[in-house]
Design a protein around this motif. Sequence first.
Motif, PDB file in Angstrom:
ATOM      1  N   LYS A 183      15.130  -4.741 -18.140  1.00  0.00           N
ATOM      2  CA  LYS A 183      15.757  -5.059 -19.698  1.00  0.00           C
ATOM      3  C   LYS A 183      17.470  -5.164 -18.922  1.00  0.00           C
ATOM      4  O   LYS A 183      17.866  -5.915 -19.330  1.00  0.00           O
ATOM      5  CB  LYS A 183      15.594  -3.525 -19.777  1.00  0.00           C
ATOM      6  N   GLU A 184      17.613  -4.535 -17.648  1.00  0.00           N
ATOM      7  CA  GLU A 184      18.681  -5.182 -16.706  1.00  0.00           C
ATOM      8  C   GLU A 184      18.997  -6.142 -16.974  1.00  0.00           C
ATOM      9  O   GLU A 184      19.908  -6.459 -17.045  1.00  0.00           O
ATOM     10  CB  GLU A 184      18.740  -4.010 -15.377  1.00  0.00           C
ATOM     11  N   LEU A 185      18.145  -6.639 -15.854  1.00  0.00           N
ATOM     12  CA  LEU A 185      18.595  -8.474 -15.628  1.00  0.00           C
ATOM     13  C   LEU A 185      18.281  -9.387 -16.983  1.00  0.00           C
ATOM     14  O   LEU A 185      19.093 -10.020 -17.002  1.00  0.00           O
ATOM     15  CB  LEU A 185      17.271  -8.922 -15.331  1.00  0.00           C
ATOM     16  N   THR A 186      17.497  -9.235 -17.481  1.00  0.00           N
ATOM     17  CA  THR A 186      17.256  -9.972 -19.255  1.00  0.00           C
ATOM     18  C   THR A 186      19.315  -9.550 -19.767  1.00  0.00           C
ATOM     19  O   THR A 186      19.684 -10.650 -19.927  1.00  0.00           O
ATOM     20  CB  THR A 186      16.343  -8.793 -19.868  1.00  0.00           C
ATOM     21  N   GLU A 187      19.691  -8.304 -19.589  1.00  0.00           N
ATOM     22  CA  GLU A 187      20.531  -7.926 -20.338  1.00  0.00           C
ATOM     23  C   GLU A 187      22.063  -8.908 -20.055  1.00  0.00           C
ATOM     24  O   GLU A 187      22.846  -9.711 -20.175  1.00  0.00           O
ATOM     25  CB  GLU A 187      21.171  -6.767 -20.647  1.00  0.00           C
ATOM     26  N   HIS A 188      21.860  -9.043 -18.553  1.00  0.00           N
ATOM     27  CA  HIS A 188      22.680  -9.377 -16.870  1.00  0.00           C
ATOM     28  C   HIS A 188      22.903 -11.150 -18.098  1.00  0.00           C
ATOM     29  O   HIS A 188      24.587 -11.851 -17.999  1.00  0.00           O
ATOM     30  CB  HIS A 188      22.394  -9.031 -15.993  1.00  0.00           C
ATOM     31  N   TYR A 189      21.856 -11.740 -18.074  1.00  0.00           N
ATOM     32  CA  TYR A 189      21.441 -12.737 -17.937  1.00  0.00           C
ATOM     33  C   TYR A 189      22.183 -13.412 -19.718  1.00  0.00           C
ATOM     34  O   TYR A 189      23.040 -14.522 -19.144  1.00  0.00           O
ATOM     35  CB  TYR A 189      20.141 -12.833 -18.478  1.00  0.00           C
ATOM     36  N   ARG A 190      21.781 -12.871 -20.460  1.00  0.00           N
ATOM     37  CA  ARG A 190      21.861 -13.020 -21.715  1.00  0.00           C
ATOM     38  C   ARG A 190      23.471 -13.050 -21.588  1.00  0.00           C
ATOM     39  O   ARG A 190      24.684 -13.752 -22.393  1.00  0.00           O
ATOM     40  CB  ARG A 190      21.757 -11.910 -22.794  1.00  0.00           C
ATOM     41  N   LYS A 191      24.445 -11.672 -21.417  1.00  0.00           N
ATOM     42  CA  LYS A 191      26.221 -11.688 -21.202  1.00  0.00           C
ATOM     43  C   LYS A 191      26.109 -13.330 -20.451  1.00  0.00           C
ATOM     44  O   LYS A 191      27.466 -14.028 -20.755  1.00  0.00           O
ATOM     45  CB  LYS A 191      26.574 -10.592 -20.590  1.00  0.00           C
ATOM     46  N   LEU A 192      26.015 -13.320 -18.906  1.00  0.00           N
ATOM     47  CA  LEU A 192      26.282 -15.030 -18.718  1.00  0.00           C
ATOM     48  C   LEU A 192      26.710 -15.996 -19.843  1.00  0.00           C
ATOM     49  O   LEU A 192      27.187 -16.944 -19.431  1.00  0.00           O
ATOM     50  CB  LEU A 192      25.812 -14.769 -16.881  1.00  0.00           C
ATOM     51  N   SER A 193      25.327 -15.941 -19.793  1.00  0.00           N
ATOM     52  CA  SER A 193      25.081 -17.319 -20.499  1.00  0.00           C
ATOM     53  C   SER A 193      25.777 -17.680 -22.416  1.00  0.00           C
ATOM     54  O   SER A 193      26.106 -18.178 -22.328  1.00  0.00           O
ATOM     55  CB  SER A 193      23.319 -17.359 -21.596  1.00  0.00           C
ATOM     56  N   SER A 194      26.426 -16.262 -22.639  1.00  0.00           N
ATOM     57  CA  SER A 194      27.063 -16.241 -23.442  1.00  0.00           C
ATOM     58  C   SER A 194      28.793 -16.284 -22.768  1.00  0.00           C
ATOM     59  O   SER A 194      29.329 -16.612 -24.124  1.00  0.00           O
ATOM     60  CB  SER A 194      27.701 -14.933 -24.161  1.00  0.00           C
ATOM     61  N   GLU A 195      28.956 -16.717 -21.701  1.00  0.00           N
ATOM     62  CA  GLU A 195      30.579 -17.006 -21.590  1.00  0.00           C
ATOM     63  C   GLU A 195      30.298 -18.205 -20.233  1.00  0.00           C
ATOM     64  O   GLU A 195      31.684 -18.629 -20.205  1.00  0.00           O
ATOM     65  CB  GLU A 195      30.431 -15.750 -20.182  1.00  0.00           C
ATOM     66  N   TYR A 196      29.203 -18.712 -20.435  1.00  0.00           N
ATOM     67  CA  TYR A 196      28.773 -19.588 -19.097  1.00  0.00           C
ATOM     68  C   TYR A 196      28.405 -20.845 -19.849  1.00  0.00           C
ATOM     69  O   TYR A 196      26.445 -20.015 -20.271  1.00  0.00           O
ATOM     70  CB  TYR A 196      29.230 -19.357 -17.961  1.00  0.00           C
ATOM     71  N   ALA A 197      28.324 -22.107 -19.629  1.00  0.00           N
ATOM     72  CA  ALA A 197      27.196 -23.379 -19.718  1.00  0.00           C
ATOM     73  C   ALA A 197      25.090 -23.140 -18.721  1.00  0.00           C
ATOM     74  O   ALA A 197      26.310 -23.993 -17.447  1.00  0.00           O
ATOM     75  CB  ALA A 197      27.290 -24.191 -20.618  1.00  0.00           C
ATOM     76  N   VAL A 198      25.384 -22.177 -18.543  1.00  0.00           N
ATOM     77  CA  VAL A 198      23.913 -21.998 -17.148  1.00  0.00           C
ATOM     78  C   VAL A 198      23.473 -22.654 -17.325  1.00  0.00           C
ATOM     79  O   VAL A 198      22.459 -23.191 -19.002  1.00  0.00           O
ATOM     80  CB  VAL A 198      23.925 -20.078 -17.240  1.00  0.00           C
ATOM     81  N   ASP A 199      22.644 -23.564 -16.490  1.00  0.00           N
ATOM     82  CA  ASP A 199      21.865 -24.854 -16.255  1.00  0.00           C
ATOM     83  C   ASP A 199      20.119 -24.162 -15.741  1.00  0.00           C
ATOM     84  O   ASP A 199      20.210 -23.438 -14.996  1.00  0.00           O
ATOM     85  CB  ASP A 199      22.191 -25.319 -15.394  1.00  0.00           C
ATOM     86  N   PRO A 200      19.429 -23.848 -17.130  1.00  0.00           N
ATOM     87  CA  PRO A 200      18.018 -23.084 -16.706  1.00  0.00           C
ATOM     88  C   PRO A 200      17.521 -23.723 -15.949  1.00  0.00           C
ATOM     89  O   PRO A 200      16.799 -22.920 -15.102  1.00  0.00           O
ATOM     90  CB  PRO A 200      17.455 -23.465 -17.845  1.00  0.00           C
ATOM     91  N   MET A 201      17.675 -25.084 -15.299  1.00  0.00           N
ATOM     92  CA  MET A 201      17.008 -25.895 -14.694  1.00  0.00           C
ATOM     93  C   MET A 201      18.147 -25.863 -13.268  1.00  0.00           C
ATOM     94  O   MET A 201      17.161 -26.004 -11.997  1.00  0.00           O
ATOM     95  CB  MET A 201      17.029 -27.411 -15.100  1.00  0.00           C
ATOM     96  N   LYS A 202      19.035 -24.995 -13.097  1.00  0.00           N
ATOM     97  CA  LYS A 202      19.664 -24.796 -11.797  1.00  0.00           C
ATOM     98  C   LYS A 202      19.745 -23.574 -11.863  1.00  0.00           C
ATOM     99  O   LYS A 202      20.898 -23.200 -11.288  1.00  0.00           O
ATOM    100  CB  LYS A 202      20.475 -25.854 -11.212  1.00  0.00           C
ATOM    101  N   THR A 203      19.195 -22.331 -12.229  1.00  0.00           N
ATOM    102  CA  THR A 203      18.783 -21.376 -11.865  1.00  0.00           C
ATOM    103  C   THR A 203      17.705 -20.758 -10.557  1.00  0.00           C
ATOM    104  O   THR A 203      17.039 -21.166 -10.952  1.00  0.00           O
ATOM    105  CB  THR A 203      18.960 -20.166 -13.346  1.00  0.00           C
ATOM    106  N   ILE A 204      18.325 -19.945 -10.297  1.00  0.00           N
ATOM    107  CA  ILE A 204      17.284 -19.219  -8.704  1.00  0.00           C
ATOM    108  C   ILE A 204      18.012 -17.243  -8.653  1.00  0.00           C
ATOM    109  O   ILE A 204      19.232 -17.305  -8.998  1.00  0.00           O
ATOM    110  CB  ILE A 204      18.036 -19.673  -7.504  1.00  0.00           C
ATOM    111  N   ILE A 205      16.849 -16.980  -8.929  1.00  0.00           N
ATOM    112  CA  ILE A 205      17.069 -15.152  -8.120  1.00  0.00           C
ATOM    113  C   ILE A 205      16.906 -15.137  -6.751  1.00  0.00           C
ATOM    114  O   ILE A 205      15.530 -15.559  -6.467  1.00  0.00           O
ATOM    115  CB  ILE A 205      16.217 -14.854  -9.484  1.00  0.00           C
ATOM    116  N   SER A 206      17.322 -14.351  -6.275  1.00  0.00           N
ATOM    117  CA  SER A 206      16.913 -13.645  -4.965  1.00  0.00           C
ATOM    118  C   SER A 206      17.081 -12.374  -4.793  1.00  0.00           C
ATOM    119  O   SER A 206      17.194 -12.185  -6.257  1.00  0.00           O
ATOM    120  CB  SER A 206      17.788 -14.572  -4.457  1.00  0.00           C
TER     121      SER A 206
END
Length: 309
Positions: A183-206
């Motif tokens: 839930k929290e990671l999904t919400e973080h991603y939603r927030k980031l995607s609303s503020e930045y043009a995030v590239d899903p093909m260059k998204t890495i989680i570590s």
Amino acid sequence: MAYAHDPEVFDRSLALYLKGEIQAAYDLLTKEAANYPDHEQRIYEWRLDMAAKMGKLELAEEILEDALDSGFFYGEFALRKDDDVQVLQGRPFFESLVQRSFQMLADAQAYSRPRLVIIDRGHAIDGKVPLFLALHGNNSTADKFKIYWRSLVNKEWLVALPQSSQVGGKDIYVWNNMDTVEKELTEHYRKLSSEYAVDPMKTIISGFSKGGHAAIVAALKQQFAMKGFIAIAPYIPNLEDLIALLDTSSQRNLHGYMLLGEEDHECTPGALQLHQEFTKRGFQCKAEVFPGLGHEFPDDFDQILPRAV
């Protein structure tokens, strides 16, 4: 784990502990404790473990009581699951202290909220920004892990460090409840995607340790669009669950990279088994084992991380 920026006293005391010189390790921490007020909570915990390991059970209880009186508290792993404290289980005074600690933890949990620390905003490539999410280990914070991702700063990457809302002790956090993690990671991603043009093909989680496990789960479940994961010393609590995710994953182009310590006997065997399962199913996943390394980051991680990326 001793962090890269920890005082040397932790490395010295751990080395003594691992050689079986428990009393010397305890004496060192006790003598030096006053010099490290910012590390007081962990020093209390290590001294508690060492006293219990030496069979000095009343001393161990006194240390825990002092810690609680000082405002520190600890969770399930530190007081129930750690091998060193097993000898204390069931002792009436220890049990009363455990319940007191758990109540303090519950009180803190009621006010805890997830946090997102951005250490570099990156820059767009063809209108999109590469995203690198990095999860701290259990019983830690995002701030303590900032140093490990410095090689990505001033590059193209938007580097964001989620901090769990799940309390593991005073001002430390864990990734234990996976429903909450998702839930929290999904919400973080939603927030980031609303503020930045995030590239899903260059998204890495570590992530490190339990954070590494959480990162692998997020990648396999595609909790949000991502290219792959980098896991450092990932803790694999249930291999069968991850195999089930592998078998149901439609993301055959998912890439993975594991950095493992040869001497990390708790985490590396499970991670290598998982790597074999990835390979059997045709996933692109590399496992790199570092000789002599325990449950920690490699010393030259700044050079290794860009290669892994």
